[in-house]
Scaffold this motif. Sequence first.
Motif, PDB file in Angstrom:
ATOM      1  N   UNK A  32      -1.469  -0.800  12.219  1.00  0.00           N
ATOM      2  CA  UNK A  32      -2.584  -1.730  12.492  1.00  0.00           C
ATOM      3  C   UNK A  32      -3.239  -2.196  11.185  1.00  0.00           C
ATOM      4  N   UNK A  33      -3.314  -1.312  10.205  1.00  0.00           N
ATOM      5  CA  UNK A  33      -3.893  -1.697   8.908  1.00  0.00           C
ATOM      6  C   UNK A  33      -2.988  -2.697   8.199  1.00  0.00           C
ATOM      7  N   UNK A  34      -1.668  -2.509   8.309  1.00  0.00           N
ATOM      8  CA  UNK A  34      -0.724  -3.451   7.699  1.00  0.00           C
ATOM      9  C   UNK A  34      -0.906  -4.845   8.295  1.00  0.00           C
ATOM     10  N   UNK A  35      -1.016  -4.907   9.617  1.00  0.00           N
ATOM     11  CA  UNK A  35      -1.224  -6.195  10.283  1.00  0.00           C
ATOM     12  C   UNK A  35      -2.509  -6.852   9.786  1.00  0.00           C
ATOM     13  N   UNK A  36      -3.562  -6.039   9.636  1.00  0.00           N
ATOM     14  CA  UNK A  36      -4.845  -6.555   9.170  1.00  0.00           C
ATOM     15  C   UNK A  36      -4.755  -7.087   7.744  1.00  0.00           C
ATOM     16  N   UNK A  37      -4.030  -6.372   6.874  1.00  0.00           N
ATOM     17  CA  UNK A  37      -3.906  -6.788   5.485  1.00  0.00           C
ATOM     18  C   UNK A  37      -3.081  -8.053   5.328  1.00  0.00           C
ATOM     19  N   UNK A  38      -2.064  -8.199   6.171  1.00  0.00           N
ATOM     20  CA  UNK A  38      -1.170  -9.360   6.050  1.00  0.00           C
ATOM     21  C   UNK A  38      -1.669 -10.568   6.834  1.00  0.00           C
ATOM     22  N   UNK A  79       0.803  -1.204   0.000  1.00  0.00           N
ATOM     23  CA  UNK A  79       0.000   0.000   0.000  1.00  0.00           C
ATOM     24  C   UNK A  79       0.838   1.257   0.000  1.00  0.00           C
ATOM     25  N   UNK A  80       0.150   2.386   0.009  1.00  0.00           N
ATOM     26  CA  UNK A  80       0.781   3.699  -0.077  1.00  0.00           C
ATOM     27  C   UNK A  80       0.434   4.504   1.166  1.00  0.00           C
ATOM     28  N   UNK A  81       1.434   5.194   1.710  1.00  0.00           N
ATOM     29  CA  UNK A  81       1.235   6.104   2.837  1.00  0.00           C
ATOM     30  C   UNK A  81       1.357   7.538   2.328  1.00  0.00           C
ATOM     31  N   UNK A  82       0.348   8.342   2.606  1.00  0.00           N
ATOM     32  CA  UNK A  82       0.400   9.763   2.267  1.00  0.00           C
ATOM     33  C   UNK A  82       0.916  10.527   3.482  1.00  0.00           C
ATOM     34  N   UNK A  83       2.103  11.100   3.360  1.00  0.00           N
ATOM     35  CA  UNK A  83       2.693  11.868   4.459  1.00  0.00           C
ATOM     36  C   UNK A  83       2.629  13.364   4.151  1.00  0.00           C
ATOM     37  N   UNK A  84       2.570  14.169   5.210  1.00  0.00           N
ATOM     38  CA  UNK A  84       2.446  15.625   5.068  1.00  0.00           C
ATOM     39  C   UNK A  84       1.209  15.986   4.246  1.00  0.00           C
ATOM     40  N   UNK A  85       0.121  15.273   4.521  1.00  0.00           N
ATOM     41  CA  UNK A  85      -1.087  15.428   3.710  1.00  0.00           C
ATOM     42  C   UNK A  85      -1.699  16.810   3.836  1.00  0.00           C
TER      43      UNK A  85
END
Length: 287
Positions: A280-286, A212-218
């Motif tokens: 937490x989303x990464x853990x859920x996806x994997x 996935x992609x993380x949007x930083x400094x949004x």
Amino acid sequence: MSSATKSSACESCANKTDACKPETCGHAEKNEQEMRIKANMGRVKNRIAIVSGKGGVGKSTVTAGIALELAKNGFKVGVLDADVSGPNMPHLLGVENKRMEADENNFLPVVAAHGIKVVSVEFLISSSDSPIIWRGPLRSSLINQFLADVAWGDLDFLLVDLPPGTGDEPLSIMQVIPLTGLIVVSTPSNLSILDVSKIVNMAKMLNTRIIGVVENMACYECPKCGEKVYPFGEDTVKRLCERYGLTLLGSIPIDASNRGTDIMAGKDSPLNKGTGAIARKIVSLLG
């Protein structure tokens, strides 16, 4: 390397000929290192590389935040600082000025808060402001040695913080170890989005999954009135994800209080909240 180990590595060598001699063969040395990498990485459940198209998007800070959240939740976490020319992980994880030690067989990682195992070239140089002036093959060789000759042990997650772009280090990591996948960090700026597209296409060419992609400094949220200001544009990363069919793991606002080490304080800041939700989303996806 012992002669017995070299002989074993020679047996599996694709370049083996009748004239080969284990004691002088460079292929055997390389094969033996590949065997050690395979054995080490076989003890790691999830091997994740964190990448970005451009520098300065906060990739290393995001990596540190994800590592801390995972470790706080009981996962065994390692962090490989593969940005050889600009190693920042020791600073971000509060273990600067430490040194890696070694036993008779392996390097030993420096242990940060919550048991995070950290490996970085900064632990091997005289001071944090000493430049690493190496060409690509030397940097890639060091990363391979960190993968092969560090006592990583059993890990739930190994996070590899890569330098920006599509150069030698990202290519080496994608080719040398079986990655669970990539996490791409980007700001909403047009230039950052453009270079992320190159990372996405590189991953496709190498058959590497993008988690996935993380949007930083949004955005920036006014601490007084709560109004959100989007200095780099709104929804640009979301549109990028839609274009390539990628998962948006989360958006992190600009944290005016962050000075580079505040993530270690465990405070309830926008940065900590953002990286916590993403972990937490990464853990859920994997799973």
